[in-house]
Design a protein around this motif. Sequence first.
Motif, PDB file in Angstrom:
ATOM      1  N   VAL A   1     -14.560   9.263   0.783  1.00 39.50           N
ATOM      2  CA  VAL A   1     -13.159   8.694   0.548  1.00 39.50           C
ATOM      3  C   VAL A   1     -12.752   8.317  -0.612  1.00 39.50           C
ATOM      4  CG1 VAL A   1     -11.641   6.619   1.417  1.00 39.50           C
ATOM      5  CG2 VAL A   1     -13.449   7.435   3.062  1.00 39.50           C
ATOM      6  N   ALA A   2     -11.517   8.763  -1.326  1.00 44.31           N
ATOM      7  CA  ALA A   2     -11.066   8.356  -2.487  1.00 44.31           C
ATOM      8  C   ALA A   2      -9.561   8.485  -2.662  1.00 44.31           C
ATOM      9  CB  ALA A   2     -11.781   9.120  -3.607  1.00 44.31           C
ATOM     10  N   GLY A   3      -8.906   8.154  -3.742  1.00 43.55           N
ATOM     11  CA  GLY A   3      -7.602   8.329  -4.100  1.00 43.55           C
ATOM     12  C   GLY A   3      -7.218   9.293  -5.093  1.00 43.55           C
ATOM     13  N   PRO A   4      -5.895   9.706  -5.209  1.00 43.92           N
ATOM     14  CA  PRO A   4      -5.804  10.542  -6.363  1.00 43.92           C
ATOM     15  C   PRO A   4      -5.752   9.862  -7.900  1.00 43.92           C
ATOM     16  CG  PRO A   4      -3.663   9.928  -5.271  1.00 43.92           C
ATOM     17  CD  PRO A   4      -4.863   9.329  -4.292  1.00 43.92           C
ATOM     18  N   SER A   5      -5.957   8.388  -7.965  1.00 42.69           N
ATOM     19  CA  SER A   5      -6.289   7.931  -9.292  1.00 42.69           C
ATOM     20  C   SER A   5      -7.691   8.195  -9.851  1.00 42.69           C
ATOM     21  CB  SER A   5      -6.142   6.437  -9.299  1.00 42.69           C
ATOM     22  OG  SER A   5      -6.947   5.906  -8.218  1.00 42.69           O
TER      23      SER A   5
ATOM     24  N   VAL B   1       0.929  -1.191  -0.041  1.00 42.71           N
ATOM     25  CA  VAL B   1       0.053  -0.029   0.079  1.00 42.71           C
ATOM     26  C   VAL B   1       0.864   1.330   0.101  1.00 42.71           C
ATOM     27  CG1 VAL B   1      -1.997   1.177   1.124  1.00 42.71           C
ATOM     28  CG2 VAL B   1      -1.633  -1.218   1.272  1.00 42.71           C
ATOM     29  N   ASN B   2       0.978   1.883  -1.000  1.00 39.43           N
ATOM     30  CA  ASN B   2       1.674   3.108  -1.285  1.00 39.43           C
ATOM     31  C   ASN B   2       1.193   4.572  -1.009  1.00 39.43           C
ATOM     32  OD1 ASN B   2       0.334   4.180  -3.754  1.00 39.43           O
ATOM     33  ND2 ASN B   2       1.447   2.362  -4.749  1.00 39.43           N
ATOM     34  N   ASN B   3       1.884   5.492  -1.189  1.00 45.27           N
ATOM     35  CA  ASN B   3       1.248   6.856  -0.783  1.00 45.27           C
ATOM     36  C   ASN B   3       0.333   7.438  -1.957  1.00 45.27           C
ATOM     37  OD1 ASN B   3       3.185   7.574  -2.846  1.00 45.27           O
ATOM     38  ND2 ASN B   3       4.326   9.088  -1.699  1.00 45.27           N
ATOM     39  N   LEU B   4      -0.074   6.598  -2.817  1.00 46.32           N
ATOM     40  CA  LEU B   4      -0.932   6.938  -3.802  1.00 46.32           C
ATOM     41  C   LEU B   4      -2.468   6.459  -3.433  1.00 46.32           C
ATOM     42  CD1 LEU B   4       1.024   7.342  -7.220  1.00 46.32           C
ATOM     43  CD2 LEU B   4       0.467   9.095  -5.566  1.00 46.32           C
ATOM     44  N   ALA B   5      -2.313   5.635  -2.528  1.00 44.92           N
ATOM     45  CA  ALA B   5      -3.552   4.708  -2.439  1.00 44.92           C
ATOM     46  C   ALA B   5      -4.743   5.632  -1.623  1.00 44.92           C
ATOM     47  CB  ALA B   5      -3.256   3.647  -1.467  1.00 44.92           C
ATOM     48  N   GLY B   6      -5.901   5.163  -2.045  1.00 42.97           N
ATOM     49  CA  GLY B   6      -7.224   5.952  -1.383  1.00 42.97           C
ATOM     50  C   GLY B   6      -7.430   5.422   0.043  1.00 42.97           C
ATOM     51  N   GLY B   7      -7.838   6.107   0.862  1.00 43.37           N
ATOM     52  CA  GLY B   7      -8.359   5.457   2.107  1.00 43.37           C
ATOM     53  C   GLY B   7      -7.112   5.677   3.120  1.00 43.37           C
ATOM     54  N   HIS B   8      -6.908   4.436   3.719  1.00 42.59           N
ATOM     55  CA  HIS B   8      -5.689   4.472   4.650  1.00 42.59           C
ATOM     56  C   HIS B   8      -4.308   4.047   3.608  1.00 42.59           C
ATOM     57  CE1 HIS B   8      -8.877   3.686   7.531  1.00 42.59           C
ATOM     58  NE2 HIS B   8      -8.220   4.383   8.024  1.00 42.59           N
ATOM     59  N   ARG B   9      -3.474   4.914   3.501  1.00 43.01           N
ATOM     60  CA  ARG B   9      -2.562   5.022   2.574  1.00 43.01           C
ATOM     61  C   ARG B   9      -1.088   4.780   3.323  1.00 43.01           C
ATOM     62  NH1 ARG B   9      -1.604  10.771  -0.078  1.00 43.01           N
ATOM     63  NH2 ARG B   9      -0.385  11.560   1.566  1.00 43.01           N
ATOM     64  N   GLY B  10      -0.131   4.298   2.355  1.00 40.35           N
ATOM     65  CA  GLY B  10       1.266   4.247   3.000  1.00 40.35           C
ATOM     66  C   GLY B  10       2.010   5.517   2.918  1.00 40.35           C
TER      67      GLY B  10
ATOM     68  N   SER C   1     -10.189   3.307  -6.351  1.00 37.69           N
ATOM     69  CA  SER C   1     -11.138   4.486  -6.471  1.00 37.69           C
ATOM     70  C   SER C   1     -11.733   4.831  -8.015  1.00 37.69           C
ATOM     71  CB  SER C   1     -10.053   5.608  -6.234  1.00 37.69           C
ATOM     72  OG  SER C   1      -9.638   5.611  -4.975  1.00 37.69           O
ATOM     73  N   PRO C   2     -10.957   4.117  -9.049  1.00 32.02           N
ATOM     74  CA  PRO C   2     -11.496   4.169 -10.279  1.00 32.02           C
ATOM     75  C   PRO C   2     -13.180   3.504 -10.242  1.00 32.02           C
ATOM     76  CG  PRO C   2      -9.223   4.206 -10.504  1.00 32.02           C
ATOM     77  CD  PRO C   2      -9.488   3.871  -8.976  1.00 32.02           C
ATOM     78  N   PHE C   3     -13.001   2.507  -9.631  1.00 30.26           N
ATOM     79  CA  PHE C   3     -14.393   1.763  -9.470  1.00 30.26           C
ATOM     80  C   PHE C   3     -15.535   2.365  -8.772  1.00 30.26           C
ATOM     81  CE2 PHE C   3     -11.081  -1.551 -10.618  1.00 30.26           C
ATOM     82  CZ  PHE C   3     -11.798  -1.935 -11.841  1.00 30.26           C
ATOM     83  N   ILE C   4     -15.362   3.517  -7.895  1.00 26.21           N
ATOM     84  CA  ILE C   4     -16.294   4.193  -7.287  1.00 26.21           C
ATOM     85  C   ILE C   4     -17.213   4.513  -8.206  1.00 26.21           C
ATOM     86  CG2 ILE C   4     -16.973   5.936  -5.700  1.00 26.21           C
ATOM     87  CD1 ILE C   4     -13.914   5.787  -4.610  1.00 26.21           C
ATOM     88  N   ALA C   5     -17.072   5.172  -9.339  1.00 26.66           N
ATOM     89  CA  ALA C   5     -17.855   6.008 -10.255  1.00 26.66           C
ATOM     90  C   ALA C   5     -18.119   4.739 -11.197  1.00 26.66           C
ATOM     91  CB  ALA C   5     -17.074   7.130 -10.786  1.00 26.66           C
ATOM     92  N   SER C   6     -18.601   3.822 -10.898  1.00 28.10           N
ATOM     93  CA  SER C   6     -19.189   2.516 -11.557  1.00 28.10           C
ATOM     94  C   SER C   6     -20.645   2.746 -11.491  1.00 28.10           C
ATOM     95  CB  SER C   6     -18.560   1.104 -11.238  1.00 28.10           C
ATOM     96  OG  SER C   6     -19.075   0.863  -9.975  1.00 28.10           O
TER      97      SER C   6
END
Length: 316
Positions: A293-297, A143-152, A198-203
């Motif tokens: 909740v979402a990430g930068p992707s 889990v890197n620093n670009l993840a959504g929610g609880h990130r690294g 995150s890209p699947f939230i807007a499905s």
Amino acid sequence: MKKHSLTSLLDITHPVIMAPMFLVSNTQMVIEGMKSGVAGCIPALNYRTLTELQASVRTLKAAKVPGGSFGYNLIVNKSNVKYKEQLRVLCEEGVDFIITSLGSPEETIREAHKVGIKVFCDVTDVAFAQKVERLGADAIIAVNNLAGGHRGNLDPETLIKAINEHTSLPVISAGGVGCKAELDAMLSYGAIGVSVGSPFIASIESGVSQDYKQACVDYTAKDIVMTERISGTPCTVINTPYVQKVGTKQTQLETLLNKNKTLKKWVKMIRFYIGMKATEKAATQVTYKTVWVAGPSIENTKAILPIAKIVAQLVA
């Protein structure tokens, strides 16, 4: 030791896991994901009762098709009082894999392996990656620093390469993937596949409100901020007017209580529960107190689309 590809590890067509997202992921999303040749994962906490969790597993088993697979995410720390019973249901019913988060995966690995279920563990650093390797995990979710929610805290390239250097487990990268070029970048760093949320939230198939979905279209990567106000653990959210109003830091009282060793774990459990309830309301209802909740992707999210089209954009 040669590391398995994600496609061979899960018997899927494309090296993608549709990441488990609290209150977003559902069986319909996973079914459409499996039809599109990827794996899908749902947080066990998305189900209020064990009966509902059991029913969802049976639905996915009945819908499984070649080239797709399904699993569940377990929160394995004390904040999840349902954990042991959720694990029991998953092992009794049979799933393809379990992803563990926020705690020691030792019991999950032991019990899941008894019935042939693979266990992937969320990690944010090398030390924890080495620990879960010793415990017998099948793969690592980095889990890197670009993840959504609880990130690294580490960027994808640094984290993937460090874990590959210091463990022999396959690495699945989580965070920062919203298009084919970003997926290819993660593979070039040494990941065997990616976990994409995150890209699947807007499905069309996701169960959140239209406003939440549209926010993922309207906002961009620069609108993602970290907040401590949901679960006590830093979490990425869309910087809506409400988030701007309430701020992203803990209150003075919360900070003070978190410094008390005796009270800290109880404060964290209470904050986790309150945060889950607030997130549930925001995901399903439109109010003036909306936290999404979402990430930068979400930078790559241009429209609300069917799962099949989102997968195609990732792999084509």
